[in-house]
Design a protein around this motif. Structure first.
Motif, PDB file in Angstrom:
ATOM      1  N   GLU A 148       0.842  -1.205   0.000  1.00 37.93           N
ATOM      2  CA  GLU A 148       0.000   0.000   0.000  1.00 37.93           C
ATOM      3  C   GLU A 148       0.875   1.253   0.000  1.00 37.93           C
ATOM      4  O   GLU A 148       0.583   2.228  -0.703  1.00 37.93           O
ATOM      5  CB  GLU A 148      -0.930  -0.004   1.216  1.00 37.93           C
ATOM      6  CG  GLU A 148      -2.067  -1.003   1.085  1.00 37.93           C
ATOM      7  CD  GLU A 148      -2.693  -1.392   2.411  1.00 37.93           C
ATOM      8  OE1 GLU A 148      -3.557  -2.289   2.407  1.00 37.93           O
ATOM      9  OE2 GLU A 148      -2.307  -0.818   3.466  1.00 37.93           O
ATOM     10  N   ASN A 161      -4.366   5.088 -12.754  1.00 33.19           N
ATOM     11  CA  ASN A 161      -4.274   3.676 -12.345  1.00 33.19           C
ATOM     12  C   ASN A 161      -3.538   2.847 -13.390  1.00 33.19           C
ATOM     13  O   ASN A 161      -2.766   1.956 -13.073  1.00 33.19           O
ATOM     14  CB  ASN A 161      -5.667   3.087 -12.104  1.00 33.19           C
ATOM     15  CG  ASN A 161      -6.260   3.570 -10.787  1.00 33.19           C
ATOM     16  OD1 ASN A 161      -5.611   4.299 -10.043  1.00 33.19           O
ATOM     17  ND2 ASN A 161      -7.476   3.173 -10.497  1.00 33.19           N
ATOM     18  N   GLN A 172      -4.535  -3.298 -13.084  1.00 30.79           N
ATOM     19  CA  GLN A 172      -5.224  -2.072 -12.678  1.00 30.79           C
ATOM     20  C   GLN A 172      -6.156  -2.335 -11.495  1.00 30.79           C
ATOM     21  O   GLN A 172      -6.308  -1.504 -10.605  1.00 30.79           O
ATOM     22  CB  GLN A 172      -6.016  -1.495 -13.856  1.00 30.79           C
ATOM     23  CG  GLN A 172      -5.127  -0.846 -14.904  1.00 30.79           C
ATOM     24  CD  GLN A 172      -5.929  -0.073 -15.933  1.00 30.79           C
ATOM     25  OE1 GLN A 172      -6.752   0.762 -15.579  1.00 30.79           O
ATOM     26  NE2 GLN A 172      -5.702  -0.356 -17.211  1.00 30.79           N
ATOM     27  N   GLY A 173      -6.770  -3.504 -11.493  1.00 35.53           N
ATOM     28  CA  GLY A 173      -7.668  -3.866 -10.399  1.00 35.53           C
ATOM     29  C   GLY A 173      -6.942  -3.948  -9.073  1.00 35.53           C
ATOM     30  O   GLY A 173      -7.443  -3.492  -8.036  1.00 35.53           O
ATOM     31  N   THR A 174      -5.730  -4.511  -9.107  1.00 36.88           N
ATOM     32  CA  THR A 174      -4.922  -4.633  -7.884  1.00 36.88           C
ATOM     33  C   THR A 174      -4.514  -3.253  -7.375  1.00 36.88           C
ATOM     34  O   THR A 174      -4.588  -2.970  -6.174  1.00 36.88           O
ATOM     35  CB  THR A 174      -3.662  -5.492  -8.160  1.00 36.88           C
ATOM     36  OG1 THR A 174      -4.090  -6.760  -8.639  1.00 36.88           O
ATOM     37  CG2 THR A 174      -2.832  -5.678  -6.907  1.00 36.88           C
ATOM     38  N   ARG A 176      -6.115  -0.480  -7.912  1.00 37.34           N
ATOM     39  CA  ARG A 176      -7.343   0.144  -7.396  1.00 37.34           C
ATOM     40  C   ARG A 176      -7.638  -0.361  -5.974  1.00 37.34           C
ATOM     41  O   ARG A 176      -7.998   0.399  -5.092  1.00 37.34           O
ATOM     42  CB  ARG A 176      -8.510  -0.162  -8.339  1.00 37.34           C
ATOM     43  CG  ARG A 176      -9.679   0.797  -8.208  1.00 37.34           C
ATOM     44  CD  ARG A 176     -10.627   0.760  -9.392  1.00 37.34           C
ATOM     45  NE  ARG A 176     -10.841  -0.587  -9.912  1.00 37.34           N
ATOM     46  CZ  ARG A 176     -10.448  -0.997 -11.120  1.00 37.34           C
ATOM     47  NH1 ARG A 176      -9.830  -0.149 -11.935  1.00 37.34           N
ATOM     48  NH2 ARG A 176     -10.683  -2.220 -11.541  1.00 37.34           N
ATOM     49  N   ASN A 177      -7.452  -1.661  -5.776  1.00 34.25           N
ATOM     50  CA  ASN A 177      -7.721  -2.250  -4.456  1.00 34.25           C
ATOM     51  C   ASN A 177      -6.763  -1.700  -3.388  1.00 34.25           C
ATOM     52  O   ASN A 177      -7.186  -1.371  -2.274  1.00 34.25           O
ATOM     53  CB  ASN A 177      -7.596  -3.782  -4.502  1.00 34.25           C
ATOM     54  CG  ASN A 177      -8.746  -4.426  -5.246  1.00 34.25           C
ATOM     55  OD1 ASN A 177      -9.785  -3.799  -5.450  1.00 34.25           O
ATOM     56  ND2 ASN A 177      -8.566  -5.662  -5.666  1.00 34.25           N
ATOM     57  N   TYR A 178      -5.475  -1.615  -3.733  1.00 37.30           N
ATOM     58  CA  TYR A 178      -4.488  -1.083  -2.770  1.00 37.30           C
ATOM     59  C   TYR A 178      -4.805   0.365  -2.398  1.00 37.30           C
ATOM     60  O   TYR A 178      -4.765   0.746  -1.231  1.00 37.30           O
ATOM     61  CB  TYR A 178      -3.069  -1.165  -3.332  1.00 37.30           C
ATOM     62  CG  TYR A 178      -2.441  -2.536  -3.254  1.00 37.30           C
ATOM     63  CD1 TYR A 178      -2.476  -3.279  -2.076  1.00 37.30           C
ATOM     64  CD2 TYR A 178      -1.791  -3.097  -4.357  1.00 37.30           C
ATOM     65  CE1 TYR A 178      -1.884  -4.542  -2.008  1.00 37.30           C
ATOM     66  CE2 TYR A 178      -1.204  -4.355  -4.294  1.00 37.30           C
ATOM     67  CZ  TYR A 178      -1.259  -5.076  -3.124  1.00 37.30           C
ATOM     68  OH  TYR A 178      -0.686  -6.317  -3.050  1.00 37.30           O
ATOM     69  N   SER A 180      -7.706   1.919  -2.652  1.00 39.10           N
ATOM     70  CA  SER A 180      -8.973   1.956  -1.930  1.00 39.10           C
ATOM     71  C   SER A 180      -8.776   1.576  -0.460  1.00 39.10           C
ATOM     72  O   SER A 180      -9.302   2.232   0.445  1.00 39.10           O
ATOM     73  CB  SER A 180      -9.960   0.995  -2.611  1.00 39.10           C
ATOM     74  OG  SER A 180     -11.114   0.871  -1.843  1.00 39.10           O
ATOM     75  N   THR A 181      -7.990   0.540  -0.214  1.00 36.43           N
ATOM     76  CA  THR A 181      -7.732   0.098   1.161  1.00 36.43           C
ATOM     77  C   THR A 181      -6.966   1.166   1.940  1.00 36.43           C
ATOM     78  O   THR A 181      -7.270   1.448   3.106  1.00 36.43           O
ATOM     79  CB  THR A 181      -6.919  -1.220   1.165  1.00 36.43           C
ATOM     80  OG1 THR A 181      -7.571  -2.161   0.327  1.00 36.43           O
ATOM     81  CG2 THR A 181      -6.806  -1.797   2.556  1.00 36.43           C
ATOM     82  N   GLN A 184      -9.236   3.995   2.823  1.00 36.49           N
ATOM     83  CA  GLN A 184     -10.118   3.556   3.903  1.00 36.49           C
ATOM     84  C   GLN A 184      -9.393   3.581   5.252  1.00 36.49           C
ATOM     85  O   GLN A 184      -9.900   4.112   6.242  1.00 36.49           O
ATOM     86  CB  GLN A 184     -10.573   2.124   3.612  1.00 36.49           C
ATOM     87  CG  GLN A 184     -12.031   1.891   3.889  1.00 36.49           C
ATOM     88  CD  GLN A 184     -12.468   0.539   3.321  1.00 36.49           C
ATOM     89  OE1 GLN A 184     -11.679  -0.192   2.722  1.00 36.49           O
ATOM     90  NE2 GLN A 184     -13.712   0.207   3.534  1.00 36.49           N
ATOM     91  N   ARG A 191      -7.105   9.677  -3.034  1.00 39.75           N
ATOM     92  CA  ARG A 191      -5.687   9.296  -2.974  1.00 39.75           C
ATOM     93  C   ARG A 191      -4.772  10.464  -2.629  1.00 39.75           C
ATOM     94  O   ARG A 191      -3.770  10.290  -1.946  1.00 39.75           O
ATOM     95  CB  ARG A 191      -5.252   8.640  -4.290  1.00 39.75           C
ATOM     96  CG  ARG A 191      -5.225   9.588  -5.474  1.00 39.75           C
ATOM     97  CD  ARG A 191      -4.570   8.957  -6.678  1.00 39.75           C
ATOM     98  NE  ARG A 191      -5.467   8.023  -7.337  1.00 39.75           N
ATOM     99  CZ  ARG A 191      -5.122   7.310  -8.397  1.00 39.75           C
ATOM    100  NH1 ARG A 191      -3.922   7.432  -8.906  1.00 39.75           N
ATOM    101  NH2 ARG A 191      -5.966   6.493  -8.970  1.00 39.75           N
TER     102      ARG A 191
END
Length: 204
Positions: A148, A161, A172-174, A176-178, A180-181, A184, A191
Motif C-alpha cells: 500500500e 491507475n 489495474q484492479g490490484t 485500485r484495491n491497494y 482503496s484500502t 479507507q 488518494r
C-alpha cells in the motif's frame, strides 16, 4: 582522560552540515572525523574512519537516513546511530527505531543536547525527542502495508491507475484495491489526501 568520540555526519545541506560539525567541534571529547552529503556514502565513510557514532539526516539523496541506519546496523552493529530530522513526524521516529537507531532528535535541538545525545548513545542509552515520542504513541503504528505504501508513493505524482499498474507491474484492479484500502485505513476521501496524511505522519 576519556578518549575522543569519533563522529560521522551525514547531511545533504552543506550549510547545516558545516554548522553541526562546527558546534560539535567545540566539545572537548567529540571530533567530527567524516562528513558526507549522501545516504549511499555513509557505510563506506563509517568503515574508512572507524567512527563511534553516526549522525544521519533522514532525507538525503542516494539513500534515506533510515535506510543507511539499517545498513550500518547490519554491517557495523557496534556503531551507534543518531537520526536527525527537520520534520517531527512520528512515523519517522518509529521507522528509525525499527531500523536500529539509538537516538532520534529534531535538528533545531540545542547543540548541548545533541552533544549529550552522542555521549549517551555511546554509553548504551537511548535518546528520543519527548514531544515526538508522545506523538508517535498517540498516532500508533503505521496501518499501511508495504504494498500500500509503494502504490501510494507511486501515486503521489498524479499517475493514473493504468500508469501505476504499468510502473509497478500490477493489474489495474490490484492497484485500485491497494489505493482503496489505503484511503479507507487513513479515513480520507481520495488518494491525494491519503498521500498527504501518510507523508505528514512519516508513513511513506
Amino acid at each position: 582522560m576519556s578518549r575522543t568520540i569519533k563522529v560521522l555526519l551525514a547531511e545533504d545541506q552543506s550549510m547545516v552540515r558545516e554548522a553541526l560539525a562546527a558546534l560539535l567541534g567545540l566539545e572537548d571529547d567529540i571530533e567530527v572525523v567524516a562528513q558526507v552529503a549522501r545516504g549511499d556514502e555513509v557505510l563506506a565513510a563509517a568503515h574508512a574512519h572507524q567512527v563511534d557514532v553516526a549522525l544521519l539526516d533522514i532525507e538525503m539523496p542516494g539513500a534515506t537516513g533510515i535506510e543507511a541506519t539499517a545498513q550500518l546496523q547490519r554491517e557495523l552493529p557496534e556503531l551507534k546511530v543518531v537520526v536527525l530530522t527537520t520534520f517531527g513526524r512520528p512515523g519517522y521516529l518509529r521507522s528509525a527505531m525499527e531500523a536500529g537507531a539509538a537516538a532520534f532528535l529534531v535538528k533545531d535541538a540545542p547543540a548541548a543536547q545533541l552533544a549529550e545525545a552522542v555521549r549517551k548513545v555511546l554509553a548504551g542509552e537511548r535518546v528520543i525527542d519527548p514531544t515526538l515520542a508522545a506523538a508517535a504513541l498517540a498516532d500508533g503504528a503505521n496501518p499501511l502495508t508495504d504494498r500500500e505504501r509503494e502504490v501510494l508513493r507511486a501515486a503521489a505524482d498524479g499517475s493514473t491507475n493504468a500508469e501505476l499498474a504499468a510502473a509497478l507491474h500490477l493489474s489495474q484492479g490490484t492497484v485500485r484495491n491497494y489505493l482503496s484500502t489505503a484511503i479507507q485505513k487513513l479515513a480520507v476521501r481520495n488518494r491525494a489526501e491519503a498521500v498527504r496524511i501518510a507523508r505528514e505522519k512519516g508513513w511513506l
